[in-house]
Write an enzyme that holds these catalytic residues in place. Structure first.
Site, PDB file in Angstrom:
ATOM      1  N   TRP A   1      33.307  40.971  41.515  1.00  0.00           N
ATOM      2  CA  TRP A   1      32.291  41.907  41.960  1.00  0.00           C
ATOM      3  C   TRP A   1      32.121  41.647  43.466  1.00  0.00           C
ATOM      4  O   TRP A   1      31.453  40.697  43.876  1.00  0.00           O
ATOM      5  CB  TRP A   1      30.974  41.634  41.264  1.00  0.00           C
TER       6      TRP A   1
ATOM      7  N   VAL B   1      39.271  44.266  41.434  1.00  0.00           N
ATOM      8  CA  VAL B   1      38.102  44.226  42.313  1.00  0.00           C
ATOM      9  C   VAL B   1      37.103  45.282  41.846  1.00  0.00           C
ATOM     10  O   VAL B   1      37.460  46.458  41.705  1.00  0.00           O
ATOM     11  CB  VAL B   1      38.497  44.489  43.779  1.00  0.00           C
ATOM     12  N   LYS B   2      35.879  44.846  41.611  1.00  0.00           N
ATOM     13  CA  LYS B   2      34.804  45.775  41.277  1.00  0.00           C
ATOM     14  C   LYS B   2      33.995  46.054  42.534  1.00  0.00           C
ATOM     15  O   LYS B   2      33.561  45.122  43.211  1.00  0.00           O
ATOM     16  CB  LYS B   2      33.891  45.205  40.196  1.00  0.00           C
ATOM     17  N   GLN B   3      33.776  47.332  42.825  1.00  0.00           N
ATOM     18  CA  GLN B   3      33.054  47.701  44.038  1.00  0.00           C
ATOM     19  C   GLN B   3      32.184  48.928  43.778  1.00  0.00           C
ATOM     20  O   GLN B   3      32.528  49.786  42.950  1.00  0.00           O
ATOM     21  CB  GLN B   3      34.052  48.007  45.165  1.00  0.00           C
TER      22      GLN B   3
END
Length: 350
Positions: free
Chosen positions: A199, A236-238
């Site tokens: 995150w 990747v969390k965005q």
């Protein structure tokens, strides 16, 4: 199947017909059924890590597509159990969290040490599990914002998780400690054969400047994605970008005029494409956050976010509160609507 144009409303043509020019799709490493063989195999990831990633890609309604639909429920710590579960008290019971992910056709469920460990023997073989290693707990007063480790990587491995997740507050005074902690944790996870998800969030009061919130600026979130990829996040969390020009308007760091004149535009898909580009051109998959629940507009907003992510070259959506803060049948409907975007061959990469 979900009627995507209808849910997009007046934005349907604007979002479905756009073509990105700053980073043409041909330059990206796009999601697909062969993503592990085509992209991950070039890296130093072990066969065990590749198997763990493939386990997520092969589960749920999106199995075999290379896209991910994940249910994250760590808000019991991040926001408080009452704030998170009072709208639907059945989710105070961890079993119902995992059942929602299963019924919703998700590729996996991400949650806390306590949630997953309490039901691991029942569910670890039924759905890929991801242990969120750190949290910003909100019982401290005055409020503070720092990600603290709540679990060890070995605990995730022992309960049968295929992946670990963590948050870094890039831009915060504590970020460099968090970078070191999570870099070490991710290396250990890879040694044990698990995938890693970061995150990659921003946290700095100065990023709210003259009435604008640059925590969701494409240039700043893009750099957070690049740092996440640097510490070997597989995914990747965005948050979805809503603006741009954080470096310029706040007046710090380093950037280039072409970021704003040639590589991006004001179009939301172009802004999200910049996030993908910063994930090593898609070698690390970008999943965008579904955001908080607003009630009746949740379904349309979730589909809109999924369309932007997919057309930008992203890998999927991770949506929690929009799904679990409503009756299970409605939560399942929302998760299926998100997945329908990635199953719809008419929604192409821009």
């Amino acid at each position: 199947m979900t009627d995507i144009p209808q849910l997009l409303g007046d934005d349907a043509e604007y979002l479905l017909d756009h073509r990105c020019r700053g980073f043409p799709r041909e330059q990206l490493h796009l999601p697909g059924p062969d993503f592990v063989d085509r992209v991950v195999a070039d890296s130093d990831r072990s066969p065990a890590v590749m198997r763990s990633l493939q386990a997520m890609f092969d589960h749920g309604r999106l199995a075999g597509t290379g896209y991910l639909s994940l249910l994250p429920v760590d808000q019991g710590i991040e926001h408080s159990a009452g704030a998170s579960f009072a709208p639907n008290p059945r989710y105070f019971d961890p079993a119902n969290i995992v059942e929602l992910a299963i019924e919703g056709g998700c590729n996996g469920v991400a949650s806390t040490l306590g949630v997953l460990s309490s039901v691991a023997r029942r569910y670890a073989h039924r759905i890929p599990m991801m242990l969120k290693l750190n949290h910003n707990e909100t019982l401290s007063y005055p409020a503070m914002y720092d990600q603290t480790l709540f679990a060890e990587v070995e605990q995730a491995h022992d309960m049968g998780c295929v992946a670990v997740g963590a948050t870094i507050y890039f831009g915060s005074p504590e970020s460099r400690r968090q970078i070191m902690e999570i870099s070490e944790a991710f290396e250990r996870a890879h040694q044990l054969g698990m995938a890693t998800v970061l995150w990659a969030y921003l946290r700095n009061p100065a990023f709210k400047h003259e009435g604008k919130d640059y925590h969701v600026a494409a240039d700043l979130t893009g750099q957070a994605n690049h740092l996440a990829s640097t510490i070997k996040a597989d995914i990747v969390k965005q948050k979805l970008p809503e603006t741009n020009g954080g470096y310029q308007d706040i007046g710090f760091g380093h950037t280039h005029a072409k970021v704003y004149s040639e590589l991006t535009s004001e179009h939301p898909i172009d802004l999200a494409r910049y996030q993908v580009a910063c994930c090593y051109m898609g070698r690390a998959g970008l999943i965008n956050s579904g955001g908080g629940s607003k009630g009746h507009s949740d379904l349309g907003e979730a589909v809109r976010t999924a369309v932007i992510n997919k057309r930008a070259g992203g890998m999927g959506l991770i949506s929690g509160r929009k799904a679990f803060q409503k009756p299970m049948s409605e939560g399942v409907e929302l998760l299926h609507a998100i997945q329908d975007v990635y199953l719809d061959k008419g929604v192409t990469v821009a």
